[in-house]
Design a protein around this motif. Sequence first.
Motif, mmCIF file in Angstrom:
data_model
loop_
_atom_site.group_PDB
_atom_site.id
_atom_site.type_symbol
_atom_site.label_atom_id
_atom_site.label_comp_id
_atom_site.label_asym_id
_atom_site.label_seq_id
_atom_site.Cartn_x
_atom_site.Cartn_y
_atom_site.Cartn_z
ATOM 1 N N ALA A 206 0.820 -1.214 0.000
ATOM 2 C CA ALA A 206 0.000 0.000 0.000
ATOM 3 C C ALA A 206 0.852 1.261 0.000
ATOM 4 N N ASN A 207 2.120 1.122 0.333
ATOM 5 C CA ASN A 207 3.028 2.268 0.381
ATOM 6 C C ASN A 207 3.748 2.493 -0.946
ATOM 7 N N ARG A 208 3.308 1.796 -1.996
ATOM 8 C CA ARG A 208 3.869 1.956 -3.346
ATOM 9 C C ARG A 208 2.909 2.770 -4.209
ATOM 10 N N ASN A 209 3.408 3.251 -5.331
ATOM 11 C CA ASN A 209 2.573 4.012 -6.261
ATOM 12 C C ASN A 209 1.332 3.198 -6.627
ATOM 13 N N PRO A 210 0.135 3.613 -6.201
ATOM 14 C CA PRO A 210 -1.059 2.796 -6.450
ATOM 15 C C PRO A 210 -1.385 2.632 -7.929
ATOM 16 N N HIS A 211 -1.018 3.629 -8.759
ATOM 17 C CA HIS A 211 -1.240 3.486 -10.196
ATOM 18 C C HIS A 211 -0.337 2.393 -10.779
ATOM 19 N N ALA A 212 0.907 2.347 -10.326
ATOM 20 C CA ALA A 212 1.835 1.328 -10.819
ATOM 21 C C ALA A 212 1.451 -0.060 -10.330
ATOM 22 N N ILE A 213 0.968 -0.164 -9.085
ATOM 23 C CA ILE A 213 0.541 -1.461 -8.560
ATOM 24 C C ILE A 213 -0.616 -2.013 -9.384
ATOM 25 N N ARG A 214 -1.595 -1.166 -9.689
ATOM 26 C CA ARG A 214 -2.732 -1.619 -10.500
ATOM 27 C C ARG A 214 -2.288 -2.003 -11.912
ATOM 28 N N ALA A 215 -1.361 -1.232 -12.467
ATOM 29 C CA ALA A 215 -0.845 -1.560 -13.796
ATOM 30 C C ALA A 215 -0.118 -2.900 -13.774
ATOM 31 N N ALA A 216 0.658 -3.126 -12.716
ATOM 32 C CA ALA A 216 1.381 -4.397 -12.603
ATOM 33 C C ALA A 216 0.415 -5.574 -12.513
ATOM 34 N N LYS A 217 -0.711 -5.385 -11.795
ATOM 35 C CA LYS A 217 -1.683 -6.490 -11.712
ATOM 36 C C LYS A 217 -2.308 -6.762 -13.076
ATOM 37 N N ARG A 218 -2.585 -5.701 -13.844
ATOM 38 C CA ARG A 218 -3.115 -5.909 -15.196
ATOM 39 C C ARG A 218 -2.100 -6.660 -16.060
ATOM 40 N N LEU A 219 -0.829 -6.318 -15.930
ATOM 41 C CA LEU A 219 0.203 -6.993 -16.715
ATOM 42 C C LEU A 219 0.324 -8.464 -16.331
ATOM 43 N N HIS A 220 0.174 -8.757 -15.051
ATOM 44 C CA HIS A 220 0.230 -10.155 -14.618
ATOM 45 C C HIS A 220 -0.915 -10.955 -15.229
ATOM 46 N N ALA A 221 -2.104 -10.346 -15.309
ATOM 47 C CA ALA A 221 -3.222 -11.037 -15.937
ATOM 48 C C ALA A 221 -2.937 -11.293 -17.416
ATOM 49 N N GLY A 222 -2.388 -10.310 -18.080
ATOM 50 C CA GLY A 222 -2.062 -10.460 -19.488
ATOM 51 C C GLY A 222 -0.960 -11.462 -19.748
ATOM 52 N N MET A 223 -0.044 -11.603 -18.789
ATOM 53 C CA MET A 223 1.076 -12.524 -18.956
ATOM 54 C C MET A 223 0.595 -13.956 -19.181
ATOM 55 N N ILE A 224 -0.546 -14.295 -18.578
ATOM 56 C CA ILE A 224 -1.096 -15.644 -18.731
ATOM 57 C C ILE A 224 -1.872 -15.784 -20.037
ATOM 58 N N GLU A 225 -2.597 -14.735 -20.401
ATOM 59 C CA GLU A 225 -3.556 -14.833 -21.499
ATOM 60 C C GLU A 225 -2.984 -14.449 -22.859
ATOM 61 N N LEU A 226 -1.998 -13.550 -22.890
ATOM 62 C CA LEU A 226 -1.563 -12.945 -24.149
ATOM 63 C C LEU A 226 -0.307 -13.594 -24.722
ATOM 64 N N GLY A 227 -0.098 -13.381 -26.018
ATOM 65 C CA GLY A 227 1.134 -13.809 -26.664
ATOM 66 C C GLY A 227 2.264 -12.824 -26.389
ATOM 67 N N THR A 228 3.475 -13.193 -26.785
ATOM 68 C CA THR A 228 4.648 -12.378 -26.478
ATOM 69 C C THR A 228 4.542 -10.973 -27.050
ATOM 70 N N ASP A 229 4.152 -10.842 -28.309
ATOM 71 C CA ASP A 229 4.067 -9.514 -28.925
ATOM 72 C C ASP A 229 3.085 -8.619 -28.171
ATOM 73 N N ALA A 230 1.953 -9.171 -27.805
ATOM 74 C CA ALA A 230 0.939 -8.387 -27.093
ATOM 75 C C ALA A 230 1.423 -7.999 -25.701
ATOM 76 N N ILE A 231 2.120 -8.897 -25.024
ATOM 77 C CA ILE A 231 2.655 -8.579 -23.690
ATOM 78 C C ILE A 231 3.649 -7.428 -23.777
ATOM 79 N N LEU A 232 4.533 -7.469 -24.765
ATOM 80 C CA LEU A 232 5.526 -6.402 -24.919
ATOM 81 C C LEU A 232 4.846 -5.055 -25.152
#
Length: 266
Positions: A206-232
């Motif tokens: 909670a003491n980290r940039n809340p916008h970056a934390i939410r972005a990181a969670k979205r990226l983690h979701a995409g890491m499972i579902e998306l292909g390499t080009d889309a992840i990049l």
Amino acid sequence: MQFRDRVSIALGDDGVAQVRLIRADKMNALDPDMFEAIIEAGQALHKMKGLRVVVLAGEGRAFCAGLDLSNFARKPSPDEPELTDRTHGNANRPQQVAMQWRKLPVPVIAAVHGVCFGGGLQIASGADIRIVHPDTRMAIMELKWGLVPDMGGYALWRGLVRDDVLRELVYTNREFNGAEAQGFGLATHIDNDPLEKATALAGDIANRNPHAIRAAKRLHAGMIELGTDAILMEESLEQHAIMRSKNQVEAVMAGMEKRAPKFEDF
């Protein structure tokens, strides 16, 4: 706030929401009201201002003992949706109970103790991180009742549990403890006080940039579902939106000045 005398939420000044399953007299077993209360709590969290992290735990002797066995004798109401009906986006109601924690925009940390069986284990699996007491009794229980896991488990266990280990745990419904769960990938950390450990970790996040934390969670979701080009591309899009923003600059300044950051929430 409370939901159907089954779930409570308390949001702290630090942005950490303590979410509790409060059907302690039944070891937080899942009956129709518990299903609805958990979903209602998830909907409230989605709308909650200032939310940064969720700590999910159960009151009493268990995190969640799984399906209330009285459900087997319950006759479905005529207007009850079929399991194949997608009532919550890509999920039905039981699946949403577990999947909603992964769908929340902020990190969720489950503090697991006592008993965590069946649907309870699938709910815990929806969390980003699981802190488990070493003596917690755990099982993928559904085959004991002639059923299969159907609360999102197969979607949530991808990347957590080795395939052959998961097959054995599902096929045999054998019980294991929290210490074993860490080896299987079902526990992130083992601790004798899971709630204290989860709350401390939540405070750190909670003491980290809340916008970056939410972005990181979205990226983690995409890491499972998306292909390499889309992840990049997703990495680049998220970073472009964050870089030089007010919160990102504040993170840099706080680090350089060795002080606690003061971030703006959504």
